[in-house]
Design an enzyme around this catalytic site. Structure first.
Site, PDB file in Angstrom:
ATOM      1  N   THR A   1       0.919  -1.147   0.000  1.00  0.00           N
ATOM      2  CA  THR A   1       0.000   0.000   0.000  1.00  0.00           C
ATOM      3  C   THR A   1       0.944   1.178   0.000  1.00  0.00           C
ATOM      4  O   THR A   1       2.150   0.986   0.092  1.00  0.00           O
ATOM      5  CB  THR A   1      -0.853  -0.013   1.291  1.00  0.00           C
ATOM      6  OG1 THR A   1      -1.753  -1.102   1.224  1.00  0.00           O
ATOM      7  CG2 THR A   1      -1.665   1.256   1.499  1.00  0.00           C
TER       8      THR A   1
ATOM      9  N   ASP B   1     -10.387  -7.754   1.688  1.00  0.00           N
ATOM     10  CA  ASP B   1     -10.498  -7.087   2.990  1.00  0.00           C
ATOM     11  C   ASP B   1     -11.868  -7.308   3.629  1.00  0.00           C
ATOM     12  O   ASP B   1     -12.077  -6.991   4.797  1.00  0.00           O
ATOM     13  CB  ASP B   1     -10.217  -5.588   2.859  1.00  0.00           C
ATOM     14  CG  ASP B   1      -8.724  -5.269   2.931  1.00  0.00           C
ATOM     15  OD1 ASP B   1      -7.940  -6.190   3.248  1.00  0.00           O
ATOM     16  OD2 ASP B   1      -8.350  -4.123   2.670  1.00  0.00           O
TER      17      ASP B   1
ATOM     18  N   SER C   1     -11.070  -1.426   6.322  1.00  0.00           N
ATOM     19  CA  SER C   1      -9.656  -1.129   6.070  1.00  0.00           C
ATOM     20  C   SER C   1      -8.923  -0.905   7.391  1.00  0.00           C
ATOM     21  O   SER C   1      -9.537  -0.668   8.433  1.00  0.00           O
ATOM     22  CB  SER C   1      -9.566   0.131   5.215  1.00  0.00           C
ATOM     23  OG  SER C   1      -8.223   0.556   5.080  1.00  0.00           O
TER      24      SER C   1
ATOM     25  N   GLY D   1      -1.026  -3.312   5.845  1.00  0.00           N
ATOM     26  CA  GLY D   1      -2.191  -4.076   6.305  1.00  0.00           C
ATOM     27  C   GLY D   1      -2.465  -3.716   7.749  1.00  0.00           C
ATOM     28  O   GLY D   1      -2.377  -2.549   8.140  1.00  0.00           O
TER      29      GLY D   1
ATOM     30  N   ASN E   1      -4.479  -3.099  -2.259  1.00  0.00           N
ATOM     31  CA  ASN E   1      -4.447  -4.157  -1.250  1.00  0.00           C
ATOM     32  C   ASN E   1      -3.129  -4.901  -1.355  1.00  0.00           C
ATOM     33  O   ASN E   1      -2.112  -4.424  -0.898  1.00  0.00           O
ATOM     34  CB  ASN E   1      -5.651  -5.087  -1.323  1.00  0.00           C
ATOM     35  CG  ASN E   1      -5.719  -5.985  -0.092  1.00  0.00           C
ATOM     36  OD1 ASN E   1      -5.225  -5.599   0.965  1.00  0.00           O
ATOM     37  ND2 ASN E   1      -6.289  -7.156  -0.208  1.00  0.00           N
TER      38      ASN E   1
ATOM     39  N   THR F   1      -4.341   2.296  -1.889  1.00  0.00           N
ATOM     40  CA  THR F   1      -3.854   0.928  -2.027  1.00  0.00           C
ATOM     41  C   THR F   1      -4.536   0.148  -3.133  1.00  0.00           C
ATOM     42  O   THR F   1      -5.641   0.497  -3.561  1.00  0.00           O
ATOM     43  CB  THR F   1      -4.077   0.169  -0.697  1.00  0.00           C
ATOM     44  OG1 THR F   1      -3.457  -1.106  -0.766  1.00  0.00           O
ATOM     45  CG2 THR F   1      -5.555  -0.018  -0.393  1.00  0.00           C
TER      46      THR F   1
HETATM   47  O1  DON Z   1      -7.130  -1.329   3.567  1.00  0.00           O
HETATM   48  C1  DON Z   1      -6.389  -2.096   4.156  1.00  0.00           C
HETATM   49  O2  DON Z   1      -6.316  -2.172   5.356  1.00  0.00           O
HETATM   50  C2  DON Z   1      -5.490  -2.990   3.350  1.00  0.00           C
HETATM   51  N1  DON Z   1      -6.051  -3.250   2.059  1.00  0.00           N
HETATM   52  C3  DON Z   1      -4.172  -2.333   3.263  1.00  0.00           C
HETATM   53  C4  DON Z   1      -3.185  -3.191   2.563  1.00  0.00           C
HETATM   54  C5  DON Z   1      -1.806  -2.814   2.853  1.00  0.00           C
HETATM   55  O3  DON Z   1      -1.496  -1.932   3.601  1.00  0.00           O
HETATM   56  C6  DON Z   1      -0.807  -3.605   2.205  1.00  0.00           C
HETATM   57  N2  DON Z   1       0.437  -3.049   2.506  1.00  0.00           N
HETATM   58  N3  DON Z   1       1.449  -2.845   2.608  1.00  0.00           N
END
Ligand code: DON
Length: 583
Positions: free
Chosen positions: A391, A433, A462, A485, A411, A409
């Site tokens: 992201t 998600d 998210s 994430g 994802n 992002t």
């Molecule tokens: O919205 C969310 O929480 C996830 N889709 C974020 C994904 C993410 O941060 C992946 N990252 N490095």
């Protein structure tokens, strides 16, 4: 290293070794390795901290031409779709927090929406098991939600842009970068190569990310002509083109040809929304963050509220006591996340209750200093593992003092891996998600509940946490956010605690090692070299399970306003290749 840098280093070394007071201060704050941080990048007027130096420069150029932080953020977001394709995007979504100089603060929600054909069991097979691979929520055509990025930028520009630069002007740097290309950095060349296997099933993706018969090498100029043409259409016909024009038709046609979920009707129906941010104070400093459909703000605030009752400063920055209480706060807040959080347009989310200080006080009482709780006693569930992450976050401050903190992002790294035919647009896999099967862990090992089940038009929950922290006089102190994430929320938490409790500057606060606990699996994850052996043993002795993550957590990008001088201090995470640029 230039002469100025050498001088600053010498000065710091002298202060550390010669001044007893400075040394004592370090010791009383716990003495950590972050003393080795480089200085933040300094600028008088405007600053962009992003994961791509090229995109940071695009934002600075916009501000130099009279644009405000919102104008710059839009240009940065579009440029990152070209220069950082793993996460920068047109085919994904995210959140833009805006704080204007006059104190008005808002949150633009441009999270993806589930297509009309999506439903509670859309990712389950006949036996009620989660579908894997193509057809599931992680890769391929059915994994994508309706992208929100273009609508989010449109809304931000209309309501909060300076009016001095128009949409076509803000799209132009991205179009040019895609058309004329840019020399591939080591990081991007490596990443395109590393993902080749994932792109392989999708001819269009391979066409974009590889050259005929091989890989693009570091230093080679990489062009994305179809993406450039998409930007040119957006310039000519405006942002609605993405949702109603040729671009929408191309996306819908490609989806239809591959049994995807998104239709032209879904594209037309996409809406970005303005939301009211969530707020708390942490030791007198106001913290403002993202509300649902992100869990980030509420979970962050719940943890800060719990930690406020502990004397963190006295514990020390890298002490086992600090990690212990932080872990217990994380455990409790993430248990609540699993139970209570989802898209508040569809389900009731008790945000006010979760961020209430007296609620945190009750939770704090259950934390014992000498012993870890278990996640089974805090709440029941099934453990699972962690996986890779992608992201991106960027922060912008302009000369007037307006600020944008934006996380967006696809994802997973490179989203669903599907480039929509003829558009150059990489599509997200944000549908993962959702809780595709409530109670069963998703890609991040997160257990999520009924409130986050799939439904048409709904936004998946998210963890993205773009955040502002204010000084007691109500002016901006710093803004920060990160990918990662579920680790995002804990990254932002630790940056805030590092600044407020341990007097770190924004670069030190971002550099310092981080830990992560998300209730289930019941374990503390830490970064390579992130815990000393003594600290590890002290945590184990309390009953914590601890595992080292193979990778570093997050890629935080922050800007702090220096006290008294107002100088903008830009900081990019050393865990990735980002670089702040100011002027
Ligand atoms: O919205 C969310 O929480 C996830 N889709 C974020 C994904 C993410 O941060 C992946 N990252 N490095």
């Amino acid at each position: 290293m230039n002469a100025k840098h050498i001088l600053v280093r010498l000065l710091l070394v002298t202060i550390f070794f010669v001044s007893p007071a400075a040394h004592l201060l370090k010791v009383s704050n716990g003495g950590t390795a972050q003393a080795a941080s480089r200085e933040p990048v300094r600028a008088r007027h405007g600053m962009v901290a992003s994961t791509s130096r090229i995109a940071s420069q695009v934002g600075v150029d916009v501000m130099k031409r009279g644009g405000n932080a919102v104008d710059a953020a839009i240009a940065v977001a579009l440029a990152l779709a070209v220069t950082y394709p793993a996460a920068g995007n047109l085919g994904g979504g995210g959140f833009m927090m805006i704080r204007l100089r006059d104190g008005r603060t808002t949150a633009i929600d441009y999270r993806e929406m589930a297509p009309a054909a999506a439903h509670r069991n859309v990712y389950l097979d006949e036996r009620g098991e989660l579908k894997k691979g193509e057809g599931g929520s992680l890769v391929g055509y059915r994994a994508a939600g309706v992208p929100g990025t273009v609508a989010g930028m449109e809304l931000a520009l209309k309501k909060y842009g300076s009016g001095r630069l128009n949409w076509a002007q803000l799209v132009e740097p991205a179009r040019r970068l895609a058309a004329e290309g840019f020399p591939l950095s080591y990081g991007l060349a490596r990443s395109l190569r590393a993902n080749a296997k994932e792109f392989a099933p999708y001819a269009e993706s391979t066409k974009v990310y590889q050259k005929a018969g091989g890989f693009y090498e570091e230093g080679e100029v990489w062009r994305q002509p179809e993406l450039a043409a998409t930007f040119a259409r957006l310039q000519r016909s405006g942002p609605r083109e993405f949702y109603e024009g040729r671009t929408a038709q191309l996306i819908a046609a490609d989806m239809r040809a591959h049994d995807g979920l998104i239709t032209l009707e879904d594209m037309k129906n996409y809406v970005a929304k303005e939301r009211t941010p969530v707020r708390t104070t942490y030791r007198g400093f106001e913290v403002i963050s993202m509300p649902p459909p992100s869990s980030g703000g509420a979970v962050l605030i719940e943890m800060l509220n719990i930690l406020e009752g502990f004397d963190m400063r006295h514990m020390g920055a890298s002490s086992s006591e600090r990690y212990h209480v932080q872990t217990e706060a994380m455990r409790r807040a993430f248990a609540d996340r699993a139970e209570y959080m989802g898209d508040s347009d569809f389900v009731s989310v008790p945000v006010a209750g979760l961020i209430d200080k007296s609620y945190a006080e009750g939770l704090r009482k259950g934390i014992k200093m000498e012993r870890a709780s278990t996640s089974a006693e805090v709440k029941a569930g099934k453990p699972a593992g962690y996986e890779s992450e992608e992201t991106t976050h960027f922060t912008v401050v302009d000369a007037e003092g307006n600020c944008v903190s934006n996380t967006y992002t696809l994802n997973d790294s490179y989203g669903s891996k599907v480039v929509s035919k003829g558009t150059g647009i990489l599509m997200n896999d944000e549908m993962d998600d959702f809780a595709s099967k409530p109670g069963t862990p998703n890609m991040y090992g997160l257990i999520q509940g009924e409130r986050n089940a799939v439904a048409p038009g709904k936004r998946p929950l998210s963890a993205m946490t773009p955040t502002f922290v204010l000084r007691p006089d109500g002016t901006l102190w710093f803004a920060v956010g990160s990918p990662g994430g579920p680790t995002i929320i804990n990254t932002v938490l630790q940056v805030i605690v590092n600044v407020v409790d341990f007097d770190m500057n924004i670069q030190q606060a971002i550099d310092a090692p981080r830990i992560h606990h998300q209730w289930l699996p019941d374990e503390i994850a830490y970064e390579p070299f992130g815990l000393s052996a003594d600290t590890f043993r002290a945590l184990e002795a309390r009953g914590h399970r601890i595992t080292q993550k193979p990778r570093y957590m997050g890629d935080a990008q922050g800007i702090m306003i220096e006290d008294k001088t107002g100088v903008r201090l830009g900081a990019s995470d050393p865990r990735n290749f980002g670089e702040p640029v100011g002027y």
